[in-house]
Enzyme design. Structure first.
Site, PDB file in Angstrom:
ATOM      1  N   HIS A   1       0.859  -1.187   0.000  1.00 19.43           N
ATOM      2  CA  HIS A   1       0.000   0.000   0.000  1.00 19.43           C
ATOM      3  C   HIS A   1       0.890   1.228   0.000  1.00 19.43           C
ATOM      4  CE1 HIS A   1      -2.813   3.095   1.074  1.00 19.43           C
ATOM      5  NE2 HIS A   1      -3.823   2.261   1.253  1.00 19.43           N
ATOM      6  N   SER A   2       0.866   1.983  -1.090  1.00 16.59           N
ATOM      7  CA  SER A   2       1.677   3.191  -1.213  1.00 16.59           C
ATOM      8  C   SER A   2       1.070   4.330  -0.406  1.00 16.59           C
ATOM      9  CB  SER A   2       1.788   3.586  -2.682  1.00 16.59           C
ATOM     10  OG  SER A   2       2.491   4.798  -2.817  1.00 16.59           O
TER      11      SER A   2
END
Length: 960
Positions: free
Chosen positions: A816-817
């Site tokens: 998850h950026s």
């Protein structure tokens, strides 16, 4: 020979004696346990089978009838029959003693009554041992005969009772209640049998079970009469050896029995048990409402992506300040049912459809809950051990709420995010909650000056202790898996799993509750004990794996053990300000608990960024202040009130009553915990959907913390969508819900257990991320957790796992950026994940949330010669967040499926075949050219199912 003769008892010696009330106790306990154990075991093992009738099953019908619970299935039928057989002895003795008690010369009434009692007992054996499954007609004949004989037995018992006696009072209450319940029982039976109304049989079942309760309770009233009788065993001819003479009657030993410790059940009485049970359930309701408040608040900043304004409802808990108004304290003291009924409104909140209205309803309930808790400790110094009783019930109710979450996959079944469709038991919780509220006892009257104001000292210490204790219990112990995820470090396993070791966490709290009752206050409120608890907190925070978990168990035991100490300390101060300040401080720490992870979205967030260590230190320091206040309270109250008097517990019948109640409830909780743990671990090994094709179907889904768009828990709907898509491996993002503001939940548990999947929860709640989780039908050989560089914005979690897929090692990365605003953060995170993928020598799949446009910017770092990764479909121009990348594995299909109303993000999925030479072409082929076992389910075509359908392309894409 002479030596033996000397040891023989003299003729006429009483060698044993027992009060007649134990006949009544034994009958009530064995009869009650027979029915309750059958119900609990049946619900645990055969729930859907025993609630099903000839017309409907679950969820229309969700509670079994008496006959279904006790007679349809093994082992509950055998358990019931065993204990009802044991009940037969006390039953015949009860009938006989009743005859002896009321018989008069020339009176025919007692003789007729005993004849009815004997015949009624025999007919009971008829319908017990001839079940409806064995012979429906004879079962009904015996049952009807038993019901008919109940009328003269009940009326006769009331007419024969001594006027003005307690036995007569309770016989009237339970006897009248029994016959009143027959009216709605018959009505709902007709609704079920004749009109075929869905759910009518469940309501009928509740009335049927109430008849059992009132029937047993009617006979339990004999305890008031039988206390005047004594059963003796007399050696008439002196034939016993070594018997100890007993010449005094029980009545002459009455004072001695009240102070002599004869076992764990010393001081036991059914009246005390019933009152204590009400307090325990009220505590269960309190914790259910309090833990749901933050969860409902969280829904709104999710949609606002920042402060929403609804966060102010957290302050509803400081309502004890209102007790400063002169008319409110007498009102709630005289009518405690009012505040408890207000608390129960929080259970009824599930009936409120709108999210904002539901939140406001729960916040109102929290106001009453806090007032109710404060009033339980108002003026209790006027009666020693009342505070110990209330505090112990408070602890046991809390443990009960944790057990309920353990049984319901980390969701409390009476939370307002639950309802029938997702497994809620809101109706049952509401009914029992209202009854318990109405039966709430009035606080002990007495002067609040039992300890003079000049000697009480400052209430601030007590308030700090309450705040630190409530926060620690809520943040760490309100779910049995929270501390386990604090020490979670992936595969291979180096620590506990939530199932079954969540049961160990609960059992540690059980031990703590018992220590809190039996331990000396001076020992519990000591600095060495505080040092042990603090050491446990340090080990839990600092270490992973088993060692960290052992520290957590020590902390859990300590926190529950000191509940009576800190609440007794608070009880010597005015309740309004002590609990008001306590809840205010609690709210401030809760906000800090949010700030440590939500720092990017709140004012002043960086001050507490990733500083869980500060929160742990502050909460334990507050508990330390509470311990200091308790020590001061001991010094000023040991002589005046006896609340803290050293050694007092070993001499008072009040202590024995509390200990007996605690022993009964904690034993029941321990047994249920083991049963739940066994049931949840007794699962088959996970199996992929299409092993014959060596197919691996993967997916990525941002799940919005398991709350759907209408504020309902979404695990069940997520599970169904994942199952129908036949996903073997799925990455879940925004999945860490192990915080107060998110309900201390685990959204992976029900999905994984129902679908048969292994789970890696990802970086734990003490790692300050929004969460990334991996669920897999294939064994997880090893996994590593990463926190990608985030100098400015939110932390970016990643899981790098190696799966054993049909004998081949496949790497899966779930990532998850960070947010769009933090450009440098995302660049650094891109470089970090790219390095992980580049170094992987196995076939690799990335399931991700990248925050980039296809073919632009950071995309070209993820998809590059350096990483070796390919995009599952480079022509899909409509993506922004979710991407699936791969290398060294054969891709065969890709699809996007709409989210329905579960979350704000779609499901992206891909299909890969293992053991086939991978091809690099992006050429698409018609579905007809793809083997049927490799195709996507047709159920999602067109309008799909439950709001899930193929969209953007309106169909899956297949590749050569």
């Amino acid at each position: 020979m002479s030596a033996v003769a000397e040891k023989r008892a003299k003729p006429g010696t009483v060698i044993a004696s027992v009060s007649g009330k134990w006949v009544s106790y034994a009958h009530t306990v064995f009869a009650g346990y027979a029915f309750i154990s059958a119900l609990v075991v049946g619900m645990a093992l055969h729930f859907e089978k025993i609630v099903r009738n000839e017309y409907y099953g679950f969820p229309d019908e969700w509670f079994p009838s008496v006959s279904a619970a006790i007679g349809d299935r093994y082992p509950e039928r055998s358990i019931f029959q065993l204990f009802i057989a044991v009940t037969a002895g006390p039953r015949f003795a009860l009938v006989f003693l009743t005859y002896l008690l009321y018989n008069k010369p020339g009176s025919w009434g007692p003789r007729a009554h005993v004849a009815v009692g004997l015949l009624r007992t025999l007919t009971c054996g008829g319908w017990v041992y001839i079940t409806s499954t064995d012979d429906h007609d004879w079962h009904d004949i015996f049952m009807i005969a038993y019901m008919l004989l109940t009328l003269p037995w009940t009326v006769g018992g009331i007419l024969l009772s001594r006027p003005g006696s307690k036995a007569l009072k309770y016989r009237k209450i339970f006897g009248i209640s029994f016959f009143v319940m027959i009216v709605p029982l018959v009505y709902y039976f007709i609704q079920h049998k004749v009109n075929h109304v869905a759910g009518a049989y469940t309501i009928y079942a509740f009335f049927e079970w109430s008849l059992i309760f009132f029937d047993v309770a009617f006979d339990a009233a004999t305890a008031f009469d039988f206390g005047a009788l004594e059963i003796r065993v007399v050696d008439m001819n002196g034939i016993t050896n070594g018997a100890v003479p007993s010449s005094s009657s029980s009545s002459s030993r009455g004072v001695e029995l009240r102070v002599k410790d004869t076992g764990l059940l010393t001081g036991f009485s059914f009246g005390t048990l019933f009152t204590f049970a009400v307090d325990v359930y009220n505590s269960f309701v309190f914790w259910s409402v309090l833990t749901s408040l933050g969860l409902l608040i969280w829904y709104f900043p999710l949609w606002y992506m920042g402060i929403s304004g609804y966060e102010v409802t957290l302050l509803s808990t400081i309502s004890p300040f209102l007790l400063g108004l002169p008319f409110l304290t007498p009102l709630f003291a005289r009518f405690p049912q009012l505040s408890q009924l207000g608390t129960v409104v929080g259970i009824a909140a599930y009936l409120v459809p709108g999210p904002s209205d539901r939140l406001l309803t729960v916040s109102a309930a929290c106001m009453f809950a806090s007032i109710s808790l404060a009033m339980q400790f108002h003026n209790v110094t006027a009666r020693p051990f009342l505070s110990l009783t209330k505090a112990t019930a408070f602890s046991i109710g809390f443990i009960g709420s944790v057990l309920a979450k353990f049984a319901f996959y980390a969701n409390n079944p009476i939370w307002p995010i639950m309802h029938d469709a997702n497994g809620g038991w809101n109706k049952s919780g509401l009914v029992v909650g209202v009854v318990a509220a109405l039966l709430t006892t009035r606080p002990q009257r007495g002067s609040s000056e039992a300890v003079s104001a000049s000697k009480r000292g400052s209430f601030i210490f007590a308030s700090c202790g309450l705040a630190g204790l409530l926060f620690s219990m809520h943040s760490l112990l309100s779910d049995s898996s929270t501390m386990i995820y604090w020490v979670w470090d992936g595969y291979p396993l180096t620590g506990p799993l939530p199932v079954p070791y969540g049961a160990v966490t609960i059992l540690a709290m059980v031990v703590g509750a018992y220590v809190g009752v039996t331990g000396k206050s001076s020992t519990l409120a000591s600095w060495p004990a505080f040092a042990v608890g603090s050491a446990g907190a340090f080990v839990l925070y600092k270490f992973d794996g088993w060692f960290g978990y052992f520290g957590g168990l020590v902390l859990a035991t300590y926190l529950i053990a000191i509940v009576p100490v800190l609440f007794e300390s608070a009880s010597i101060h005015p309740a309004g300000r002590t609990f008001g300040v306590g809840f205010l401080l609690y709210d401030l720490i809760v906000l800090g608990h949010v700030w440590v992870v939500a720092y990017a979205f709140v004012p002043g967030g960086p001050l507490l960024r990733e500083r869980t260590d500060i929160l742990v230190t502050v909460s334990m320091a507050m508990i330390g202040l509470g311990v200091y206040g308790a020590k001061k309270a001991q010094a000023v109250t040991s002589s005046s009130t006896g609340v803290f008097a050293p050694g007092k517990k070993t001499k008072s019948v009040s202590f024995f009553k509390v200990r007996a109640m605690a022993a009964i409830f904690l034993t029941a909780i321990s047994v249920l915990t083991v049963v739940v743990a066994w049931r949840r671990t007794d699962k088959p090994a996970p199996q992929p959907y299409h092993p014959e094709e060596k197919l691996m179907t993967v997916g990525i889904w941002t799940i919005h913390f398991g709350l759907d768009n209408d504020m309902w828990a979404s695990e069940v709907r997520m599970r169904d969508a994942i199952a129908e898509l036949e996903l073997d491996v799925v990455g879940l993002l925004e999945s860490d819900t192990q915080r107060i503001i998110m309900g201390n939940r685990d959204v992976t548990q029900q999905i994984a257990e129902d679908l048969g999947m292994y789970v890696d929860f990802g970086p734990g709640p003490n790692r300050h991320t929004w969460g990334a989780a991996l669920l897999s039908k294939f064994p997880i050989v090893k996994s590593t957790h990463h926190l990608l560089p985030s100098p400015v914005g939110e932390l970016a979690p990643a899981i790098h796992a190696t799966l054993d897929v049909y004998g081949e090692m496949i790497d899966v990365v779930v990532f998850h950026s960070g947010q769009e605003e933090d450009v440098e953060d995302r660049r650094l995170q891109t470089a970090g994940v790219s390095e992980i993928m580049a170094k992987s020598e196995n076939p690799t799949i990335l399931l991700s949330y990248l925050v980039t446009k296809p073919l632009e910017g950071n995309y070209n770092t993820y998809v590059s010669e350096y990483t070796g990764m390919s995009d599952i479909d480079p022509s899909d121009w409509d993506r922004w967040c979710e991407y699936i990348l791969y290398k060294k594995i054969k891709r065969v299909a890709y699809a996007r499926v709409s989210r329905g109303t579960i979350t704000d993000t779609e499901i992206q999925t891909g299909k890969f075949v293992v053991g086939v030479e991978p091809a690099s072409t992006n050429e698409r082929v018609p579905e007809e050219q793809v083997a049927e076992g490799l195709r996507y389910p047709a159920v999602f075509r067109g309008d799909g199912v439950r709001g899930h359908r193929y969209h953007v392309f309106d169909e899956p894409r297949y590749y050569a």
